[in-house]
Design a protein around this motif. Structure first.
Motif, PDB file in Angstrom:
ATOM      1  N   TYR A 232      -3.981  -1.943  -8.755  1.00 41.23           N
ATOM      2  CA  TYR A 232      -3.047  -2.959  -8.278  1.00 41.23           C
ATOM      3  C   TYR A 232      -3.347  -4.258  -9.010  1.00 41.23           C
ATOM      4  CZ  TYR A 232      -1.428  -6.765  -5.299  1.00 41.23           C
ATOM      5  OH  TYR A 232      -0.867  -7.921  -4.838  1.00 41.23           O
ATOM      6  N   LEU A 233      -2.314  -4.863  -9.611  1.00 41.29           N
ATOM      7  CA  LEU A 233      -2.481  -6.110 -10.343  1.00 41.29           C
ATOM      8  C   LEU A 233      -1.627  -7.195  -9.699  1.00 41.29           C
ATOM      9  CD1 LEU A 233      -2.150  -4.713 -13.994  1.00 41.29           C
ATOM     10  CD2 LEU A 233      -4.239  -4.960 -12.625  1.00 41.29           C
ATOM     11  N   GLY A 234      -2.268  -8.138  -9.023  1.00 38.56           N
ATOM     12  CA  GLY A 234      -1.574  -9.298  -8.485  1.00 38.56           C
ATOM     13  C   GLY A 234      -1.620 -10.400  -9.527  1.00 38.56           C
ATOM     14  N   PHE A 235      -0.482 -10.721 -10.116  1.00 41.61           N
ATOM     15  CA  PHE A 235      -0.430 -11.605 -11.282  1.00 41.61           C
ATOM     16  C   PHE A 235       0.320 -12.895 -10.976  1.00 41.61           C
ATOM     17  CE2 PHE A 235       1.664 -13.196 -15.108  1.00 41.61           C
ATOM     18  CZ  PHE A 235       0.628 -13.209 -16.038  1.00 41.61           C
ATOM     19  N   ALA A 236      -0.241 -14.021 -11.416  1.00 44.44           N
ATOM     20  CA  ALA A 236       0.445 -15.315 -11.368  1.00 44.44           C
ATOM     21  C   ALA A 236      -0.024 -16.112 -12.578  1.00 44.44           C
ATOM     22  CB  ALA A 236       0.124 -16.064 -10.079  1.00 44.44           C
ATOM     23  N   GLU A 237       0.911 -16.627 -13.345  1.00 42.93           N
ATOM     24  CA  GLU A 237       0.542 -17.373 -14.541  1.00 42.93           C
ATOM     25  C   GLU A 237      -0.341 -18.564 -14.169  1.00 42.93           C
ATOM     26  OE1 GLU A 237       4.128 -18.363 -16.752  1.00 42.93           O
ATOM     27  OE2 GLU A 237       3.595 -16.790 -18.184  1.00 42.93           O
ATOM     28  N   GLY A 238      -1.431 -18.740 -14.938  1.00 44.49           N
ATOM     29  CA  GLY A 238      -2.350 -19.839 -14.686  1.00 44.49           C
ATOM     30  C   GLY A 238      -3.438 -19.512 -13.686  1.00 44.49           C
ATOM     31  N   TRP A 239      -3.444 -18.275 -13.158  1.00 49.74           N
ATOM     32  CA  TRP A 239      -4.423 -17.859 -12.157  1.00 49.74           C
ATOM     33  C   TRP A 239      -5.085 -16.558 -12.594  1.00 49.74           C
ATOM     34  CZ3 TRP A 239      -5.174 -20.565  -7.485  1.00 49.74           C
ATOM     35  CH2 TRP A 239      -4.294 -21.640  -7.285  1.00 49.74           C
TER      36      TRP A 239
ATOM     37  N   MET B 239       0.805  -1.214   0.000  1.00 54.07           N
ATOM     38  CA  MET B 239       0.000   0.000   0.000  1.00 54.07           C
ATOM     39  C   MET B 239       0.846   1.276   0.000  1.00 54.07           C
ATOM     40  SD  MET B 239      -2.994   1.209  -0.268  1.00 54.07           S
ATOM     41  CE  MET B 239      -4.124  -0.128   0.122  1.00 54.07           C
ATOM     42  N   ALA B 240       1.969   1.280   0.700  1.00 54.92           N
ATOM     43  CA  ALA B 240       2.812   2.483   0.723  1.00 54.92           C
ATOM     44  C   ALA B 240       3.306   2.815  -0.682  1.00 54.92           C
ATOM     45  CB  ALA B 240       3.993   2.290   1.670  1.00 54.92           C
ATOM     46  N   GLN B 241       3.695   1.791  -1.453  1.00 56.39           N
ATOM     47  CA  GLN B 241       4.160   2.028  -2.814  1.00 56.39           C
ATOM     48  C   GLN B 241       3.039   2.583  -3.695  1.00 56.39           C
ATOM     49  OE1 GLN B 241       5.366  -1.481  -4.956  1.00 56.39           O
ATOM     50  NE2 GLN B 241       6.502  -0.318  -6.487  1.00 56.39           N
ATOM     51  N   LEU B 242       1.848   2.025  -3.564  1.00 62.35           N
ATOM     52  CA  LEU B 242       0.722   2.504  -4.365  1.00 62.35           C
ATOM     53  C   LEU B 242       0.392   3.958  -4.037  1.00 62.35           C
ATOM     54  CD1 LEU B 242      -1.678  -0.593  -4.155  1.00 62.35           C
ATOM     55  CD2 LEU B 242      -0.006  -0.049  -5.931  1.00 62.35           C
ATOM     56  N   GLN B 243       0.341   4.266  -2.754  1.00 62.69           N
ATOM     57  CA  GLN B 243       0.017   5.634  -2.350  1.00 62.69           C
ATOM     58  C   GLN B 243       1.133   6.608  -2.737  1.00 62.69           C
ATOM     59  OE1 GLN B 243      -2.763   6.964  -1.165  1.00 62.69           O
ATOM     60  NE2 GLN B 243      -3.887   5.027  -1.097  1.00 62.69           N
ATOM     61  N   THR B 244       2.388   6.139  -2.719  1.00 67.39           N
ATOM     62  CA  THR B 244       3.481   6.993  -3.189  1.00 67.39           C
ATOM     63  C   THR B 244       3.324   7.288  -4.669  1.00 67.39           C
ATOM     64  OG1 THR B 244       5.011   6.137  -1.517  1.00 67.39           O
ATOM     65  CG2 THR B 244       5.990   7.179  -3.449  1.00 67.39           C
ATOM     66  N   GLY B 245       2.935   6.276  -5.445  1.00 66.41           N
ATOM     67  CA  GLY B 245       2.705   6.487  -6.869  1.00 66.41           C
ATOM     68  C   GLY B 245       1.621   7.524  -7.126  1.00 66.41           C
ATOM     69  N   LEU B 246       0.561   7.444  -6.358  1.00 69.32           N
ATOM     70  CA  LEU B 246      -0.524   8.422  -6.508  1.00 69.32           C
ATOM     71  C   LEU B 246      -0.070   9.824  -6.110  1.00 69.32           C
ATOM     72  CD1 LEU B 246      -3.417   6.225  -5.093  1.00 69.32           C
ATOM     73  CD2 LEU B 246      -3.220   7.047  -7.449  1.00 69.32           C
ATOM     74  N   LEU B 247       0.695   9.907  -5.033  1.00 67.23           N
ATOM     75  CA  LEU B 247       1.163  11.205  -4.563  1.00 67.23           C
ATOM     76  C   LEU B 247       2.122  11.843  -5.558  1.00 67.23           C
ATOM     77  CD1 LEU B 247       1.437  13.338  -2.297  1.00 67.23           C
ATOM     78  CD2 LEU B 247       3.275  11.927  -1.336  1.00 67.23           C
ATOM     79  N   VAL B 248       3.085  11.081  -6.048  1.00 67.00           N
ATOM     80  CA  VAL B 248       4.094  11.622  -6.953  1.00 67.00           C
ATOM     81  C   VAL B 248       3.483  11.983  -8.305  1.00 67.00           C
ATOM     82  CG1 VAL B 248       6.209  11.077  -8.230  1.00 67.00           C
ATOM     83  CG2 VAL B 248       5.992  10.431  -5.828  1.00 67.00           C
ATOM     84  N   SER B 249       2.627  11.124  -8.817  1.00 69.31           N
ATOM     85  CA  SER B 249       2.056  11.344 -10.154  1.00 69.31           C
ATOM     86  C   SER B 249       0.918  12.354 -10.166  1.00 69.31           C
ATOM     87  CB  SER B 249       1.546  10.015 -10.722  1.00 69.31           C
ATOM     88  OG  SER B 249       0.414   9.548  -9.995  1.00 69.31           O
TER      89      SER B 249
END
Length: 209
Positions: A146-153, A129-139
């Motif tokens: 947020y994309l949680g990715f795993a092949e086959g899922w 969450m800190a990284q996501l909120q930093t992205g929003l703040l900076v941009s």
């Protein structure tokens, strides 16, 4: 990010308390940044299997997102924003239109499964969450997916919006880090005055044939 010690069931639903981390991990990161600033040299880090998988999976997650939403995701390298005298940086995984971002996280399948089944409904892992909120703040953008990715899922996709409390803590953390880096740099400069650094062996990437 941590939960307060609640005394009633109703209080257990309250938002987590946010504060600047004073952990050993945070201090180690500050020391590493200070060393890089003093020397002008960034040491190589070992690429683990998880890190390599994340590098390989990012374009797959981005392409899947574009197809699912019929959008174009633009890639850029790095962005910065100066707030209250400190510069904060963020490297987005992609820009969406004029108001959005994406952040891709590659997961082992057991971790992906846990993220789908834990809690009342899927949510963004607390450590991201800190990284996501930093992205929003900076941009300055309105949302980040947020994309949680795993092949086959199935990809876990959750939209996150800016939160004022997060922004305040991020800026406070950046100020604390900058103050510490300046203190470390000053102390080092004073204690090594008149001493000559050893020569550094050039990295292979720096050699020109």
């Amino acid at each position: 990010m941590h939960a307060e010690r609640f005394t009633t069931a109703a209080e257990s639903d309250a938002a987590p308390i946010l504060s600047v981390a004073m952990t050993d991990t945070a201090q180690a990161a500050i020391l590493r940044l200070a060393a890089e600033r003093i020397s002008g040299h960034v040491e190589e880090t070992f690429t683990t299997w998880d890190m390599q998988r994340g590098h390989d999976d990012e374009p797959k997650a981005r392409d899947e997102y574009e197809q699912r939403h019929d959008v174009t995701v633009d890639e850029i390298g790095f962005m910065t924003r100066t707030i209250d005298g400190v510069t904060i940086g963020y490297s987005p995984d992609g820009l969406v239109a004029d108001d959005g971002l994406i952040e891709c996280k590659s997961r082992r399948q057991a971790t992906q499964l846990a993220h789908w089944i834990n809690g009342d409904k899927p949510s963004v892992p607390a450590e991201n969450m800190a990284q996501l909120q930093t992205g929003l703040l900076v941009s300055g953008r309105d949302w980040i997916d947020y994309l949680g990715f795993a092949e086959g899922w199935p990809t876990l996709e959750i939209r996150v919006y800016p939160e004022a409390q997060w922004a305040a803590v991020i800026v406070a953390a950046a100020k604390y880090a900058e103050t510490e880096i300046q203190r470390i740099t000053t102390t080092y400069t004073e204690r090594t005055a008149g001493l000559t650094p050893s020569e550094r062996t050039p990295d292979i990437a720096d050699l020109r044939f």
